[in-house]
Design a protein around this motif. Structure first.
Motif, PDB file in Angstrom:
ATOM      1  N   ALA A 164      49.937  62.527  43.231  1.00 26.86           N
ATOM      2  CA  ALA A 164      49.464  63.853  42.790  1.00 26.86           C
ATOM      3  C   ALA A 164      48.201  63.634  41.970  1.00 26.86           C
ATOM      4  CB  ALA A 164      50.527  64.556  41.961  1.00 26.86           C
ATOM      5  N   PHE A 165      47.283  64.588  42.063  1.00 31.32           N
ATOM      6  CA  PHE A 165      46.017  64.464  41.344  1.00 31.32           C
ATOM      7  C   PHE A 165      45.933  65.438  40.178  1.00 31.32           C
ATOM      8  CE2 PHE A 165      44.786  62.440  45.311  1.00 31.32           C
ATOM      9  CZ  PHE A 165      43.888  61.466  44.902  1.00 31.32           C
ATOM     10  N   LEU A 166      45.351  64.954  39.077  1.00 36.32           N
ATOM     11  CA  LEU A 166      44.963  65.801  37.963  1.00 36.32           C
ATOM     12  C   LEU A 166      43.499  66.192  38.188  1.00 36.32           C
ATOM     13  CD1 LEU A 166      46.376  63.680  34.961  1.00 36.32           C
ATOM     14  CD2 LEU A 166      47.606  65.190  36.536  1.00 36.32           C
ATOM     15  N   HIS A 167      43.128  67.375  37.751  1.00 39.31           N
ATOM     16  CA  HIS A 167      41.764  67.851  38.008  1.00 39.31           C
ATOM     17  C   HIS A 167      40.762  67.222  37.030  1.00 39.31           C
ATOM     18  CE1 HIS A 167      38.401  70.483  38.765  1.00 39.31           C
ATOM     19  NE2 HIS A 167      39.058  70.949  39.817  1.00 39.31           N
ATOM     20  N   PRO A 168      39.619  66.755  37.564  1.00 43.39           N
ATOM     21  CA  PRO A 168      38.637  66.106  36.678  1.00 43.39           C
ATOM     22  C   PRO A 168      38.110  67.009  35.554  1.00 43.39           C
ATOM     23  CG  PRO A 168      37.765  66.340  38.922  1.00 43.39           C
ATOM     24  CD  PRO A 168      39.219  66.681  38.974  1.00 43.39           C
ATOM     25  N   PHE A 187      47.023  55.792  38.509  1.00 43.53           N
ATOM     26  CA  PHE A 187      47.973  55.115  37.641  1.00 43.53           C
ATOM     27  C   PHE A 187      49.353  55.128  38.274  1.00 43.53           C
ATOM     28  CE2 PHE A 187      44.816  56.925  34.684  1.00 43.53           C
ATOM     29  CZ  PHE A 187      44.455  55.791  33.977  1.00 43.53           C
ATOM     30  N   ASN A 188      50.044  54.010  38.179  1.00 43.37           N
ATOM     31  CA  ASN A 188      51.456  54.010  38.559  1.00 43.37           C
ATOM     32  C   ASN A 188      52.256  54.627  37.418  1.00 43.37           C
ATOM     33  OD1 ASN A 188      53.398  52.894  40.658  1.00 43.37           O
ATOM     34  ND2 ASN A 188      54.322  52.191  38.742  1.00 43.37           N
ATOM     35  N   VAL A 189      53.142  55.533  37.746  1.00 49.16           N
ATOM     36  CA  VAL A 189      53.909  56.244  36.724  1.00 49.16           C
ATOM     37  C   VAL A 189      55.396  56.193  37.074  1.00 49.16           C
ATOM     38  CG1 VAL A 189      53.706  58.504  37.899  1.00 49.16           C
ATOM     39  CG2 VAL A 189      53.989  58.443  35.421  1.00 49.16           C
ATOM     40  N   LYS A 190      56.216  56.120  36.060  1.00 50.98           N
ATOM     41  CA  LYS A 190      57.656  56.253  36.270  1.00 50.98           C
ATOM     42  C   LYS A 190      58.026  57.708  36.059  1.00 50.98           C
ATOM     43  CE  LYS A 190      59.047  51.589  34.970  1.00 50.98           C
ATOM     44  NZ  LYS A 190      59.611  50.739  33.908  1.00 50.98           N
ATOM     45  N   GLY A 191      58.480  58.379  37.117  1.00 52.45           N
ATOM     46  CA  GLY A 191      58.870  59.792  36.999  1.00 52.45           C
ATOM     47  C   GLY A 191      57.691  60.710  37.212  1.00 52.45           C
ATOM     48  N   ILE A 192      57.205  60.774  38.438  1.00 46.00           N
ATOM     49  CA  ILE A 192      55.960  61.513  38.694  1.00 46.00           C
ATOM     50  C   ILE A 192      56.116  63.016  38.440  1.00 46.00           C
ATOM     51  CG2 ILE A 192      56.375  61.639  41.219  1.00 46.00           C
ATOM     52  CD1 ILE A 192      53.284  61.266  41.527  1.00 46.00           C
ATOM     53  N   GLN A 193      57.257  63.604  38.821  1.00 44.35           N
ATOM     54  CA  GLN A 193      57.395  65.053  38.623  1.00 44.35           C
ATOM     55  C   GLN A 193      57.420  65.415  37.136  1.00 44.35           C
ATOM     56  OE1 GLN A 193      57.372  67.700  41.145  1.00 44.35           O
ATOM     57  NE2 GLN A 193      56.817  68.583  39.175  1.00 44.35           N
ATOM     58  N   ARG A 225      52.929  64.738  46.724  1.00 48.23           N
ATOM     59  CA  ARG A 225      52.905  64.705  48.188  1.00 48.23           C
ATOM     60  C   ARG A 225      52.794  63.248  48.611  1.00 48.23           C
ATOM     61  NH1 ARG A 225      47.239  64.405  49.179  1.00 48.23           N
ATOM     62  NH2 ARG A 225      46.052  65.067  47.365  1.00 48.23           N
ATOM     63  N   THR A 226      52.883  62.991  49.914  1.00 53.55           N
ATOM     64  CA  THR A 226      52.861  61.606  50.371  1.00 53.55           C
ATOM     65  C   THR A 226      51.436  61.159  50.649  1.00 53.55           C
ATOM     66  OG1 THR A 226      55.044  61.898  51.330  1.00 53.55           O
ATOM     67  CG2 THR A 226      53.778  60.016  52.108  1.00 53.55           C
ATOM     68  N   GLY A 227      51.048  60.041  50.037  1.00 55.67           N
ATOM     69  CA  GLY A 227      49.704  59.507  50.225  1.00 55.67           C
ATOM     70  C   GLY A 227      49.734  58.221  51.022  1.00 55.67           C
ATOM     71  N   ALA A 228      48.629  57.483  50.975  1.00 53.51           N
ATOM     72  CA  ALA A 228      48.528  56.205  51.687  1.00 53.51           C
ATOM     73  C   ALA A 228      49.652  55.281  51.219  1.00 53.51           C
ATOM     74  CB  ALA A 228      47.165  55.573  51.426  1.00 53.51           C
ATOM     75  N   GLU A 229      50.101  54.440  52.121  1.00 54.58           N
ATOM     76  CA  GLU A 229      51.173  53.473  51.863  1.00 54.58           C
ATOM     77  C   GLU A 229      52.508  54.138  51.512  1.00 54.58           C
ATOM     78  OE1 GLU A 229      49.439  50.559  49.064  1.00 54.58           O
ATOM     79  OE2 GLU A 229      49.017  49.388  50.852  1.00 54.58           O
ATOM     80  N   LEU A 247      48.192  60.194  39.971  1.00 59.54           N
ATOM     81  CA  LEU A 247      49.446  59.546  39.569  1.00 59.54           C
ATOM     82  C   LEU A 247      50.172  59.135  40.843  1.00 59.54           C
ATOM     83  CD1 LEU A 247      50.639  62.059  36.803  1.00 59.54           C
ATOM     84  CD2 LEU A 247      49.247  59.994  36.517  1.00 59.54           C
ATOM     85  N   CYS A 248      50.787  57.957  40.821  1.00 58.40           N
ATOM     86  CA  CYS A 248      51.482  57.427  42.005  1.00 58.40           C
ATOM     87  C   CYS A 248      52.852  56.914  41.604  1.00 58.40           C
ATOM     88  CB  CYS A 248      50.797  56.171  42.546  1.00 58.40           C
ATOM     89  SG  CYS A 248      49.130  56.364  43.044  1.00 58.40           S
ATOM     90  N   GLU A 249      53.792  57.068  42.509  1.00 61.74           N
ATOM     91  CA  GLU A 249      55.096  56.444  42.301  1.00 61.74           C
ATOM     92  C   GLU A 249      55.681  56.062  43.654  1.00 61.74           C
ATOM     93  OE1 GLU A 249      58.203  58.907  40.546  1.00 61.74           O
ATOM     94  OE2 GLU A 249      59.043  57.148  39.539  1.00 61.74           O
ATOM     95  N   ASP A 250      56.235  54.885  43.714  1.00 61.98           N
ATOM     96  CA  ASP A 250      56.920  54.469  44.935  1.00 61.98           C
ATOM     97  C   ASP A 250      58.345  54.991  44.851  1.00 61.98           C
ATOM     98  OD1 ASP A 250      58.072  53.329  47.101  1.00 61.98           O
ATOM     99  OD2 ASP A 250      57.606  51.255  46.569  1.00 61.98           O
ATOM    100  N   THR A 251      58.591  56.107  45.531  1.00 63.68           N
ATOM    101  CA  THR A 251      59.924  56.715  45.464  1.00 63.68           C
ATOM    102  C   THR A 251      60.750  56.387  46.708  1.00 63.68           C
ATOM    103  OG1 THR A 251      58.927  58.735  46.327  1.00 63.68           O
ATOM    104  CG2 THR A 251      59.258  58.647  43.966  1.00 63.68           C
ATOM    105  N   SER A 252      60.230  55.469  47.535  1.00 67.28           N
ATOM    106  CA  SER A 252      60.887  55.198  48.814  1.00 67.28           C
ATOM    107  C   SER A 252      62.249  54.535  48.637  1.00 67.28           C
ATOM    108  CB  SER A 252      60.003  54.302  49.678  1.00 67.28           C
ATOM    109  OG  SER A 252      59.768  53.074  49.020  1.00 67.28           O
TER     110      SER A 252
END
Lengths: 137, 137
Positions: B116-120, B82-88, B107-111, B130-135
């Motif tokens: 960050a991952f939540l545990h299944p 999911f794209n999230v606003k405010g990952i931390q 941490r930094t992932g692809a692209e 969860l993903c956020e483009d913080t660049s």
């Protein structure tokens, strides 16, 4: 074929009520509909996020497809559904290209959409659904 | 937390080249990038459909997470992001609500996304990213 977006992601869960609590209470999504699809032996809960819906699926019978999936693989992502323009021609094209179809003709699924499944044996293990809203045609 | 859309769906495949043929040749999507993520021991191929990417993942080692997943469960859908606003703050909120986190800090992932991952175990069997483009911040 002409895919436009991911219509929904189907997720097999053991207990719809518990899962709704997680999707609403933790992820902050809102369940907007609960529907029983008797021929699939499931009770479904829908959430919308961007263009895509999340469809939680609880089996109403151990003999249903979701009941069998959970018995074999446990809870988890069950299928991915693409919105397509022209579902019948998409199915014909897939068949012509050697894809095994679960449904050769579209049938009516949750929310009244025309739906059809491609067989995971032909799609690298991903149960793949095509959907089209043909109600306005 | 503030989720905006499904950023991508990760799919574990045995052979990236064969799978690209299916996604391009049958589904009509276009692979726009192939990238190796060495710390995850995967080679990835990306497709865009609407707001969402499909990320095919081929393991570069049987010891990597995708290699282990395929050995246990076979090819198939591996995770949903999911794209999230405010990952931390999303991670902090999830932890406070009792969700087990795989990554307490992004941490930094692809692209180049912050991920960050939540545990299944805490998410009804669905490995959730969860993903956020913080660049651009």
């Amino acid at each position: 074929m002409n895919l436009t977006h991911i219509e929904h992601i189907g997720i097999a869960v053991k207990n719809l009520e518990d899962s709704i609590k997680y999707y609403e209470g933790v992820l902050g999504l809102k369940c907007y509909s609960i529907e029983e699809v008797t021929d699939q032996k499931v009770k479904t809960a829908f959430f919308k996020i961007g263009q895509t819906k999340i469809e939680l699926l609880e089996s109403t019978s151990p003999e249903g497809p979701i009941g069998k999936f959970i018995e074999k693989k446990g809870e988890g992502i069950h299928h991915i559904a693409f919105n397509v323009k022209g579902i019948q021609s998409a199915l014909d094209e897939a068949k012509e290209k050697g894809i095994k179809l679960i449904d050769e003709k579209p049938r009516t699924g949750a929310e009244g959409l025309s739906i059809a499944f491609l067989h995971p044996k032909s799609t690298n293990g991903v149960l793949t659904e095509l959907c089209e809203d043909t109600s306005s045609k």
